[in-house]
Design a protein around this motif. Structure first.
Motif, mmCIF file in Angstrom:
data_model
loop_
_atom_site.group_PDB
_atom_site.id
_atom_site.type_symbol
_atom_site.label_atom_id
_atom_site.label_comp_id
_atom_site.label_asym_id
_atom_site.label_seq_id
_atom_site.Cartn_x
_atom_site.Cartn_y
_atom_site.Cartn_z
ATOM 1 N N GLN A 53 -7.446 -2.164 -2.588
ATOM 2 C CA GLN A 53 -6.851 -2.923 -3.683
ATOM 3 C C GLN A 53 -7.948 -3.752 -4.318
ATOM 4 O OE1 GLN A 53 -3.439 -5.287 -2.706
ATOM 5 N NE2 GLN A 53 -3.186 -5.993 -4.795
ATOM 6 N N ARG A 105 0.801 -1.217 0.000
ATOM 7 C CA ARG A 105 0.000 0.000 0.000
ATOM 8 C C ARG A 105 0.838 1.274 0.000
ATOM 9 N NH1 ARG A 105 -5.406 -0.546 1.486
ATOM 10 N NH2 ARG A 105 -5.407 1.629 2.091
ATOM 11 N N TRP A 119 -5.529 -0.544 -7.875
ATOM 12 C CA TRP A 119 -6.028 0.164 -6.701
ATOM 13 C C TRP A 119 -7.191 1.062 -7.087
ATOM 14 C CZ3 TRP A 119 -3.924 -1.095 -2.078
ATOM 15 C CH2 TRP A 119 -2.686 -1.741 -2.102
ATOM 16 N N ALA A 139 0.867 3.315 -3.219
ATOM 17 C CA ALA A 139 -0.526 3.582 -3.592
ATOM 18 C C ALA A 139 -1.150 4.637 -2.682
ATOM 19 C CB ALA A 139 -1.342 2.293 -3.565
#
Length: 188
Positions: free
Chosen positions: A173, A48, A163, A51
């Protein structure tokens, strides 16, 4: 008689050793499960990390991007503050009272200190009931100002994970290889 006492003590000592060994095995299993959970949480956080650094917001002619966005054009500022580019970005604009949705596609968004503004869209549709106050006298539908649009993002990170960030900023996600923290391991 002395032999009997020694035999009983030997059995008790062996039983205690077996008990201690089982307790040690349980502790090792518990530690391994905890280590597995920590590793999974680390991998999820790592997945993550970049993202989390990609975001977008709607802009209008009244905001900082006045020179770029012309009056009436829908636009969004996108910032990739991560370390790697993101790919196949889709900026989804929604105006729920007008039952309107539009999508702007961008092939690559490199990391940058400043946001990039993307105006216009590649496809649009009006589907569903439109609120009465959004219907003009000539029957056309009046959209909200660009800054009042709901903006969502979909993109692929450099590792191929897809994402989605909703209009409230929540990152999820999506797709086949969704990284999830594993369910807690039951302890016996």
């Amino acid at each position: 008689m002395m032999g009997f006492v020694v035999a009983v003590l030997a059995v008790l000592a062996a039983g205690a050793a077996v008990y201690v060994a089982f307790q040690a095995l349980r502790s090792v299993r518990s530690a391994a499960a905890t280590a597995g959970e920590l590793l999974a949480a680390y991998r999820l956080a790592e997945a993550r990390a970049d993202a989390e650094r990609v975001c977008a917001w709607a802009v209008s002619e009244r905001e900082t991007f006045e020179k770029i966005i012309t009056r009436g054009v829908v636009g969004a500022a996108v910032r990739n503050a991560g370390q790697t580019p993101v790919y196949d970005l889709e900026i989804v604009f929604r105006d729920p009272p007008a039952a309107w949705t539009a999508i702007r596609r961008v092939r690559i968004v490199p990391p940058a200190e400043q946001p990039e503004v993307y105006a216009g869209f590649d496809e649009e549709q009006t589907e569903g009931p439109v609120e009465r106050d959004r219907i003009n006298d000539d029957g056309t539908i009046r959209l909200a100002p660009s800054a009042d649009m709901h903006v969502e993002l979909c993109f692929t990170d450099s590792r191929g994970r897809r994402w989605q960030r909703d209009d409230k900023g929540v990152l999820t996600q999506v797709g086949e290889d969704v990284a999830r923290a594993p369910a807690p391991v039951e302890q016996p």
